[in-house]
Enzyme design. Structure first.
Site, mmCIF file in Angstrom:
data_model
loop_
_atom_site.group_PDB
_atom_site.id
_atom_site.type_symbol
_atom_site.label_atom_id
_atom_site.label_comp_id
_atom_site.label_asym_id
_atom_site.label_seq_id
_atom_site.Cartn_x
_atom_site.Cartn_y
_atom_site.Cartn_z
ATOM 1 C CB ALA A 25 -1.101 0.027 1.293
ATOM 2 N N GLY A 26 1.713 1.208 -1.061
ATOM 3 C CA GLY A 26 2.380 2.362 -1.117
ATOM 4 C C GLY A 26 1.730 3.543 -1.832
ATOM 5 C CB ALA A 27 2.690 6.558 -4.103
ATOM 6 C CG ASN A 57 8.377 4.158 -17.046
ATOM 7 O OD1 ASN A 57 7.445 3.339 -17.011
ATOM 8 N ND2 ASN A 57 8.382 5.472 -16.817
ATOM 9 C CE LYS A 90 4.274 4.346 -16.457
ATOM 10 N NZ LYS A 90 3.370 3.967 -15.136
#
Length: 328
Positions: free
Chosen positions: A8-10, A210, A206
């Protein structure tokens, strides 16, 4: 539906906050001070775009030993952590569970049901020893491309910076009932989560950003805008993107946007530090293997030369090792 956010990070915390704010019961797996703060005081989620400044109590744990099984597990960890937590995630999966990894880079399941000569190829640089493939079974997975930006401002406090788009897709690109149900679940929570017609094409769009901007940013200590507006760095980025797209051509993955437009899109983001540069400055482990080393592996697999990608990867790895933030 029983929902667990593993990591449950950002981004994981953002998704969990939006789901629970929409009336869903969500269990969080967190660690360290972040876990302690959520357990004691709840999880704060602040967003100008959503006009939200809320603090919610969650069922939150720092392990999965006695949690039982979940219908939906959203794995919010980065690639280098995902391989180390396979048994923990597997504890909460049953045969019908859906696994939604919110990974950057080339995901471990990328060649599942791919077809042709590369069907079911296992990517060593992101899944050493085929641990995730063999344990989870890629048939559980729904692919995902994450575009929102968020940060953990302090333990127990997530700030959403911008973006609501989160693309979903089955590895075989079919519009199954489960992917449509997941899309509706996320739409109802406020995320723009359409079902992609070709999830690998969206992953690639994406990825080419990256895999080039992120490692180059730690070498140059530059923002997206700076890298796009300097002739020297822009030429390196474009060379890396061209090499990546040659691999895509060989794999018959549709290219959704030409390179000039992709670079201009990054420039318009402005003076933003890539997530990899932010992690580097905080001495956190970097995900450069999933972002960039994976492309070197796919280049070797398809017979495409990747000299610029290799050079930038090696330099980025050197800086990461020197700064004690290359994953062990």
């Amino acid at each position: 539906m029983k929902i667990c956010i593993f990591g449950a990070g950002a981004i994981g915390g953002m998704i969990g906050s939006l789901l629970q704010n929409n009336g869903k019961e969500v269990t969080l797996i967190a660690r360290g001070e972040h876990y302690e703060e959520i357990k004691k005081n709840g999880l704060v989620f602040k967003s100008e775009e959503y006009n939200l400044d809320i603090c919610q109590k969650f069922d939150v744990y720092n392990n999965t030993e006695k949690l039982g099984k979940f219908d939906l597990v959203i794995n919010g960890l980065k690639a280098h952590s995902s391989n180390k937590t396979v048994s923990d995630v597997n504890n909460i999966l049953d045969k019908n569970s859906v696994l939604l990894p919110t990974l950057n880079g080339v995901p471990w399941w990328f060649f599942y049901e791919f077809g042709g000569a590369f069907n079911n190829y296992k990517i060593k640089s992101v899944d050493p020893g085929n641990l995730q493939w063999n344990t989870f079974d890629p048939s559980r997975v729904i692919g995902c491309v994450v575009y929102p930006a968020a940060i953990i401002k302090k333990p127990g406090y997530i700030e959403h910076l911008e973006g609501k788009r989160l693309l979903l897709g089955e590895p075989n690109n079919l519009k199954t009932e489960r992917v449509q149900s997941l899309s509706k679940l996320l739409f109802d929570a406020g995320l723009k989560a359409p079902v992609s017609k070709n999830i690998r094409s969206d992953i690639w769009l994406k990825l080419i950003g990256n895999s080039s901007f992120n490692p180059l940013s730690i070498i140059t200590q530059s923002t997206l805008k700076e890298m796009c507006e300097s002739f020297e760095t822009k030429s390196i980025v474009m060379s890396m993107m061209k090499e990546a797209n040659l691999i895509a051509d060989k794999l018959e993955i549709p290219i959704k946007l030409d390179i000039e437009k992709r670079v201009e899109g990054a420039r318009l983001v402005g003076d933003h530090k890539t997530s990899t540069l932010q992690d580097y400055l905080s001495q956190k482990p970097l995900e450069i293997d999933a972002l960039t080393k994976s492309l070197i592996e796919l280049g070797d697999l398809t017979g495409i030369s990747t000299p610029t990608i290799k050079t930038i990867y090696n330099l980025a790895k050197y800086f990461a090792i020197k700064n004690s933030c290359y994953p062990q």
